[in-house]
Design a protein around this motif. Sequence first.
Motif, PDB file in Angstrom:
ATOM      1  N   SER A 321      10.459  -5.181  15.758  1.00 23.17           N
ATOM      2  CA  SER A 321      11.868  -5.075  15.368  1.00 23.17           C
ATOM      3  C   SER A 321      12.328  -3.628  15.476  1.00 23.17           C
ATOM      4  N   GLU A 322      13.629  -3.472  15.545  1.00 27.06           N
ATOM      5  CA  GLU A 322      14.238  -2.136  15.631  1.00 27.06           C
ATOM      6  C   GLU A 322      14.359  -1.505  14.246  1.00 27.06           C
ATOM      7  N   GLU A 323      14.047  -2.283  13.225  1.00 32.98           N
ATOM      8  CA  GLU A 323      14.218  -1.784  11.860  1.00 32.98           C
ATOM      9  C   GLU A 323      13.336  -0.564  11.600  1.00 32.98           C
ATOM     10  N   CYS A 324      13.814   0.311  10.738  1.00 33.71           N
ATOM     11  CA  CYS A 324      13.089   1.546  10.420  1.00 33.71           C
ATOM     12  C   CYS A 324      12.395   1.385   9.065  1.00 33.71           C
ATOM     13  N   PHE A 325      11.176   1.903   8.954  1.00 35.30           N
ATOM     14  CA  PHE A 325      10.444   1.806   7.683  1.00 35.30           C
ATOM     15  C   PHE A 325       9.891   3.159   7.249  1.00 35.30           C
ATOM     16  N   VAL A 326       9.933   3.369   5.939  1.00 33.40           N
ATOM     17  CA  VAL A 326       9.387   4.591   5.345  1.00 33.40           C
ATOM     18  C   VAL A 326       8.424   4.176   4.234  1.00 33.40           C
ATOM     19  N   GLY A 327       7.267   4.818   4.199  1.00 35.02           N
ATOM     20  CA  GLY A 327       6.273   4.537   3.160  1.00 35.02           C
ATOM     21  C   GLY A 327       5.882   5.827   2.449  1.00 35.02           C
ATOM     22  N   VAL A 328       5.866   5.786   1.128  1.00 35.39           N
ATOM     23  CA  VAL A 328       5.475   6.963   0.345  1.00 35.39           C
ATOM     24  C   VAL A 328       4.265   6.597  -0.508  1.00 35.39           C
ATOM     25  N   VAL A 329       3.246   7.448  -0.448  1.00 37.85           N
ATOM     26  CA  VAL A 329       2.022   7.210  -1.209  1.00 37.85           C
ATOM     27  C   VAL A 329       2.149   7.864  -2.584  1.00 37.85           C
ATOM     28  N   ILE A 330       1.805   7.127  -3.632  1.00 41.25           N
ATOM     29  CA  ILE A 330       1.675   7.721  -4.964  1.00 41.25           C
ATOM     30  C   ILE A 330       0.187   7.889  -5.231  1.00 41.25           C
ATOM     31  N   ALA A 331      -0.197   9.139  -5.576  1.00 44.77           N
ATOM     32  CA  ALA A 331      -1.616   9.461  -5.739  1.00 44.77           C
ATOM     33  C   ALA A 331      -1.905   9.893  -7.169  1.00 44.77           C
ATOM     34  N   SER A 332      -3.182   9.850  -7.523  1.00 43.43           N
ATOM     35  CA  SER A 332      -3.626  10.305  -8.838  1.00 43.43           C
ATOM     36  C   SER A 332      -3.613  11.834  -8.895  1.00 43.43           C
ATOM     37  N   ALA A 333      -3.301  12.393 -10.072  1.00 47.03           N
ATOM     38  CA  ALA A 333      -3.341  13.845 -10.246  1.00 47.03           C
ATOM     39  C   ALA A 333      -4.710  14.361  -9.832  1.00 47.03           C
ATOM     40  N   SER A 398      10.670   6.621  -8.926  1.00 47.20           N
ATOM     41  CA  SER A 398      10.524   7.149 -10.278  1.00 47.20           C
ATOM     42  C   SER A 398      10.360   6.036 -11.314  1.00 47.20           C
ATOM     43  N   ALA A 399      10.660   4.785 -10.888  1.00 51.27           N
ATOM     44  CA  ALA A 399      10.479   3.661 -11.811  1.00 51.27           C
ATOM     45  C   ALA A 399       9.008   3.289 -11.969  1.00 51.27           C
ATOM     46  N   ILE A 400       8.181   3.713 -10.997  1.00 50.72           N
ATOM     47  CA  ILE A 400       6.745   3.390 -11.058  1.00 50.72           C
ATOM     48  C   ILE A 400       6.034   4.545 -11.746  1.00 50.72           C
ATOM     49  N   ARG A 401       5.359   4.258 -12.830  1.00 51.76           N
ATOM     50  CA  ARG A 401       4.756   5.354 -13.596  1.00 51.76           C
ATOM     51  C   ARG A 401       3.305   5.107 -13.949  1.00 51.76           C
ATOM     52  N   PHE A 402       2.530   6.170 -13.845  1.00 54.56           N
ATOM     53  CA  PHE A 402       1.206   6.211 -14.475  1.00 54.56           C
ATOM     54  C   PHE A 402       0.866   7.665 -14.706  1.00 54.56           C
ATOM     55  N   GLU A 403      -0.025   7.914 -15.644  1.00 53.51           N
ATOM     56  CA  GLU A 403      -0.304   9.285 -16.056  1.00 53.51           C
ATOM     57  C   GLU A 403      -0.780  10.136 -14.875  1.00 53.51           C
ATOM     58  N   GLY A 404      -0.055  11.210 -14.609  1.00 49.67           N
ATOM     59  CA  GLY A 404      -0.464  12.149 -13.572  1.00 49.67           C
ATOM     60  C   GLY A 404      -0.098  11.753 -12.153  1.00 49.67           C
ATOM     61  N   GLY A 405       0.545  10.604 -11.982  1.00 47.78           N
ATOM     62  CA  GLY A 405       0.863  10.152 -10.616  1.00 47.78           C
ATOM     63  C   GLY A 405       1.780  11.146  -9.903  1.00 47.78           C
TER      64      GLY A 405
END
Length: 415
Positions: A321-333, A398-405
């Motif tokens: 597809s021509e659709e565009c996608f962006v992915g962001v990794v959330i990592a542990s501190a 910012s709605a996804i939270r865990f300590e140090g993420g």
Amino acid sequence: MVIGGGAREHALVWKLIQSPKVAEVYVAPGNGGIELIAHNLAISPVNIEALAEAARQYKIDLTVVGPEMPLTLGIVDLFQSRGLAIFGPRGAAALIESSKVFAKELMQKYGLPSARGRVFTSSAAAKEYIQSQPPPIVIKADGLAAGKGTIVATSRKQATEAVAEIMERQIFGSAGDKVIIDEYLSGREVSLLAFTDGKTVAGMVPVCDYKRAFDGDVGPNTGGMGSYSPPGFFGPHQIELARKNILKPAVSAMAQEGEPYQGVLYAGLMLTPNGVKTLEFNARFGDPETQVALPRLKTDLVDILMAAIDGTLDQMEILWSEECFVGVVIASAGYPGDYKTGFPITGLDRLDKEITVFHAGTKAQGGKIYTDGGRVLTVVAGGKTIAEARAKVYSQLSAIRFEGGYYRQDIAQQG
Ligand code: AMP
Ligand code: GLY
């Protein structure tokens, strides 16, 4: 069955279960997100004998391998010897990733565009050569080193120190018995992957990956902190050139060497002022490339994988597809260094429906999700443009939270 337990494997399972041909998926070892859509098996990806036994026990019709280690250990050879269908290169073909010297010599022998590089088996000779090279100087350990085997040294002193660390103090063990000293290439990096049955090369869409831990491409190298597709700077003309001059010749070179390459071939490329050049090959899907590439795939993934195994990829048309996608990794501190795990993750149930979360280092316990690794989640959204996809992803993170993420703020900022 899917082998692995990262966000790449979650994306593979997510795509596979969209196929009407798939009834059930087993994943070894899987993670807390995969568990919601498949059956996790507590088997390590490097225990290839136990995996073959599981394939027999659960009557698996098709196995797909995520990480490089089982490929290098010969999981494909083992499964094939037992008549079990598996997608991926055999151990001797996976050398294209597991030995940078093998890959470099292949590229030199068959004239694939790559950085000028020399192979050394003695640290004295390597150090002497460094004295004749202008910095930056790129030092690469031959073998697998968990993504840490390449050092871009900004001075001869640092390059000499890297050689001492790798070859004399053996920080990567026998992976450092040989090194390559590469000419430094500047430009923009892109990952171009392809499905291949050993003859036909069916290209995937190009993806950009962010290897450094922090904004502005600073900080230590990681497994990848984010990705997007398509990259505006790598258009149809560049894609065509890279397929013609790099991916196709690499696949025919492997066939000519008597080791036909079946599976995904991943070319890490640099778009330099002198054209597209190869930095490295990997023998597998990329992570986090897969998390933004597979959402663009319109063709049934099972059909593609089976055609690659059967040698009939030339009869398939693969649509994207021509659709565009962006992915962001959330990592542990602390990642990619030391980090703690076991923190509860909140907010996953409050996300916009247009957001897809692929789990990596997570585990499910008592209906809750806890952190269980360095890279924890890849959060993905699509849109008509990269800017639109990017805005969607960042509005939810910012709605996804865990300590140090922590996560990078600048993924896909520069299309
Ligand atoms: P590799 O281990 O070959 O994947 O390299 C890891 C990273 O090092 C690449 O993603 C590039 O950013 C960088 N790199 C590798 N080779 C070169 C090179 N010849 N010139 C400049 N940067 C390089
Ligand atoms: N994203 C880099 C890799 O999969 O090797």
